[in-house]
Design a protein around this motif. Structure first.
Motif, short mmCIF file in Angstrom:
data_model
loop_
_atom_site.label_atom_id
_atom_site.label_comp_id
_atom_site.label_asym_id
_atom_site.label_seq_id
_atom_site.Cartn_x
_atom_site.Cartn_y
_atom_site.Cartn_z
N ILE A 98 0.86 -1.18 0.00
CA ILE A 98 0.00 0.00 0.00
C ILE A 98 0.90 1.23 0.00
O ILE A 98 2.04 1.18 0.45
N ASP A 99 0.38 2.31 -0.54
CA ASP A 99 1.20 3.51 -0.67
C ASP A 99 1.29 4.21 0.68
O ASP A 99 0.62 5.20 0.94
N ASP A 143 -4.79 11.98 5.72
CA ASP A 143 -3.81 11.34 4.84
C ASP A 143 -2.64 10.72 5.60
O ASP A 143 -1.98 9.82 5.09
N TYR A 144 -2.37 11.23 6.77
CA TYR A 144 -1.26 10.68 7.53
C TYR A 144 -1.65 10.66 9.00
O TYR A 144 -2.65 11.27 9.40
N MET A 145 -0.90 9.94 9.79
CA MET A 145 -1.19 9.92 11.23
C MET A 145 0.04 9.52 12.02
O MET A 145 0.99 8.94 11.50
N LEU A 146 -0.02 9.86 13.29
CA LEU A 146 1.03 9.49 14.23
C LEU A 146 0.35 8.66 15.31
O LEU A 146 -0.78 8.94 15.70
N SER A 183 2.51 7.71 6.65
CA SER A 183 2.10 8.66 5.62
C SER A 183 2.30 8.04 4.26
O SER A 183 3.09 7.10 4.10
N PRO A 184 1.60 8.56 3.23
CA PRO A 184 1.94 8.13 1.87
C PRO A 184 3.41 8.48 1.59
O PRO A 184 3.94 9.44 2.16
N TRP A 185 4.03 7.71 0.72
CA TRP A 185 5.44 7.94 0.42
C TRP A 185 5.69 9.36 -0.08
O TRP A 185 6.71 9.96 0.22
N LYS A 186 4.75 9.87 -0.84
CA LYS A 186 5.00 11.20 -1.42
C LYS A 186 5.06 12.28 -0.35
O LYS A 186 5.72 13.30 -0.53
#
Lengths: 485, 485
Positions: free
Chosen positions: A196-197, A254-257, A273-276
């Protein structure tokens, strides 16, 4: 053909001395089988801490894992679980530093944080005492002869090749399983691996430098005790900077901690997070600025220095899902991540792997000890549950990273909590999905999903009825109004 | 770290000297690159016929394959294609021994039968003359260092390990590609392999023992010549027992038999069935009885003795589809079956692999010789076409085994043929799917599918209009009838 030295062992050969491999070795040894356990890594006792592969996202042991450990040996389970830290819920952190607790269970049930490497060492310790032959530095090269007596060939440190013969062979060597790859050569195994990205980067929240006041210390100790975990929690070697009774989440869509507590007062934190996203930071300054903007409270606890060094030095992990079928071939089988690696968002990877061991041992008993038959039955009967949990794990990223702050989700969660806790007083059987997956080892994963689907249908019915009721009421009031005019 | 002997080659390292690997080696050599070609198998020149891996379903070369061969070297293509046998259509055999020809193309276009091993030998011959360094008995062990200079390590016959360094590395080592497996270790490649529940068993229809009459011989020779194939066909060393100008099919829904002609007057035949069918035969008698009941004409031509020995001795192959993405990583790429093994039912596996080579070389030219850039662009731009043809191949089993005898299918085929052949006179552009895939190398696979979808929508529209017309006509007639009463 085969001119390699052949070391003939009967009994069970298990490849992979990770969590699931160790538990499988213990389970077979307890039943009186002769067990040999192989791992390509060096004996962790021979390594200093810096050499160890400290792979993490800290693990969360929940009911299925605990039941599986106990099914092998109650006392062993107590020893192994001695140092878990119970977490009764999620602590949601918003961008302003505000927090909100969302409990996991209906009746205070907890999932339990533990360090992967530590748990592995505990299990290895048990394995050694159970008189299992353990071979470190043995890298699997080939798996043959599965239809009569499985032959496993390893290369050892000196470059020498050794071949062993077993009655049965088990692969528990993780997502990138060599055992599975070798099995595939002699059978028709459908297989997929899907990245998964999403990357993960491990971070660290240190303990408080020193106790700020004695009251804090007591409060934290009390929390751990009141959660009813067995074992000795008095030796808290540090102080937590946040509540250790929660799995901390900073959900940002889109991301999380996330952060899970460790025994020494620290938290192991993970940034997903997504790689980008991570690759868009050109310097550590940009990375730190991003953290200040999105996770200010966590950034303060971690410290800029740590973030900078993590940005440059910590490896970035990728997330992969593995699916294959069947899991068995004659006298060989794969279990754990080798058979069904999942993304970590339901905290069930290890629990499910442990459950594999329990289910396999029960199946062997049902088959009156005919292990080959049990391997085939396990493969068939376990299939749906493994597909179910892999899907749940994949779907749960959205829940953790986004839904936990959505008003609709929170309303549904309150509804679940209310019906789950008090429904039975009025004859309604209702179980939140999370409860079924994490706290009900008696409900198979696939049944948890089908029950949840039924509950969703009921909920939609209730929603429609409510809407119809409001609408009808509105129409009536409108008619009244027109009548009066 | 690396203490193995390092044989430094610059240029292109290609793993797999099968059909696609050979063509890739030729293509790069023609462009002036230094090329090394490796294969784990022994040099076929050193083997006698019984030792060779005569893997078959005979291959059908169609337009894409021919164009790709020609794009590398026109003269080479002529030499390699000298011995193909054109097939202008399918010959459908029913259970009573009746036959019906269904032509493939609108204008007599043919696909072309050739023996895989023979074609491979032709290509290897060309490779040797093109001054490519060929290394047989080199089994790939590892692929490293893809982001600078790819290092390929092989084990050789004596057990020695040899490491080579290249500018770029290409994996063309088939469905079970070791190159791909090695690439996966250093990148995030999504991957799936799916076995379909279908076995294949190779059978054989021998040539006529002797020419029954001179007229037959001439007729067959004429057929081959009139199809416009280059090369010398006068040395027919045998006589065909069936028309060599067709791909013969015995479609029986759940299972089927096919046969493709060989130069010596024989046919290579293949029996496809679900595993449970072939495994249900307990003896060769049952197998032969099944053949008499289902394929009486073919059984007569093969002979019971052959069927009995094939039942006991011939290997039963399985069918697998491989999908992965991306195909490249820095300075390495996989092509052919290594990247997209498909089931054989559209006869496009080799054609598509050859097309990979053409498209890759064109992409390198577009990228002004920046091969790493071209690898990345190829991976992105080729993706949809490869997904498309794999899906078509999977779907075509139903067509070959069942639909070819369905009245609806035959009606659609006639409609396609008519519109395809004469549509342009009235301004209608219409192309049957089979024509686009097999005879139009200028139409990418994905475009063939989207065009076919558009045509299907139009067909449904026409059907609806016809139905509405009939219905309207019926209503009018009914009204008239009521009026008159």
């Amino acid at each position: 053909m085969d001119q390699e030295p052949l070391d003939t062992h009967t009994g069970i050969g298990i490849v992979g001395a990770g969590l699931v491999g160790c538990l499988a070795a213990l389970a077979f040894a307890k039943k009186g089988y002769v067990v040999s356990l192989f791992d390509m890594r060096a004996d962790p006792r021979t390594l200093d801490r810096s050499q160890k592969n400290l792979r993490s996202i800290n693990l969360a042991v929940s009911d299925r894992g605990i039941r599986a450990l106990k099914s092998v040996d109650e006392e062993m389970a107590s020893r192994v679980l001695e140092h878990i830290i119970p977490m009764k819920g999620r602590m949601i952190h918003d961008r302003d530093g505000g927090c909100e607790s969302q409990v996991y269970g209906l009746f205070g049930e907890c999932i339990n944080s533990i360090d992967r490497a530590y748990l592995n060492e505990c299990l290895l310790q048990e394995v050694r005492q159970a008189d299992v032959r353990v071979f470190f530095d043995h890298k699997l090269k080939s798996v043959r002869n599965l239809d009569s007596l499985p032959m496993l060939t390893f290369s050892t440190l000196g470059g020498e090749e050794k071949t062993f013969e077993f009655d049965y062979a088990i692969g528990a060597d993780g997502a990138f399983s060599q055992f599975r790859y070798q099995m595939q050569r002699s059978m028709r195994m459908s297989f997929s691996q899907q990245f998964i990205d999403m990357q993960y980067l491990e971070l660290y929240i240190p303990p408080k430098p020193q106790a700020t006041c004695e009251a804090d210390k007591v409060e934290i100790r009390d929390h751990i005790h009141s959660s009813g975990t067995p074992g000795d929690h008095d030796e808290l070697s540090g102080q937590f900077q946040m509540d250790p009774g929660h799995l901390h989440i900073w959900p940002r869509h889109d991301y999380m901690l996330i952060a899970l507590p460790n025994k020494d007062g620290s938290f192991t934190s993970t940034f997903f997070s997504p790689w980008k996203v991570i690759e868009s930071f050109k310097t550590d300054d940009e990375f730190v600025a991003f953290f200040w903007a999105n996770f200010p409270d966590a950034t303060k606890l971690m410290g800029e220095e740590h973030l900078r060094s993590a940005y440059h030095e910590n490896p970035r992990g990728s997330l992969m899902q593995v699916d294959c079928f069947p899991y068995n071939n004659h006298r060989a089988i794969i279990i754990g991540d080798a058979a069904h690696a999942m993304v970590p968002f339901y905290g069930q990877g290890m629990n499910c792997g442990f459950e594999d061991v329990r289910v396999l041992m029960e199946t062997i008993q049902q088959c009156s000890g005919d292990i080959q038959d049990a391997f085939a039955k396990f493969s068939e009967s376990r299939r749906d549950d493994l597909v179910a949990i892999c899907q749940l794990a994949m779907d749960n990223y959205t829940e953790m990273s986004s839904k936990v702050v959505s008003p609709l989700y929170l309303m549904r969660k309150k509804f679940d909590y209310f019906l789950g806790k008090y429904g039975h007083y009025v004859g309604v059987s209702w179980l939140p999905l999370y409860t079924m997956v994490s706290f009900r080892h008696d409900i198979p994963y696939s049944q948890a999903i089908s029950t949840e689907r039924r509950q969703q249908r009921i909920l939609r019915g209730v929603q429609t009825a409510c809407f119809a009721g409001f609408f009808g009421y509105g129409v009536l009031r409108a008619l009244e109004y027109w009548n009066r005019r």
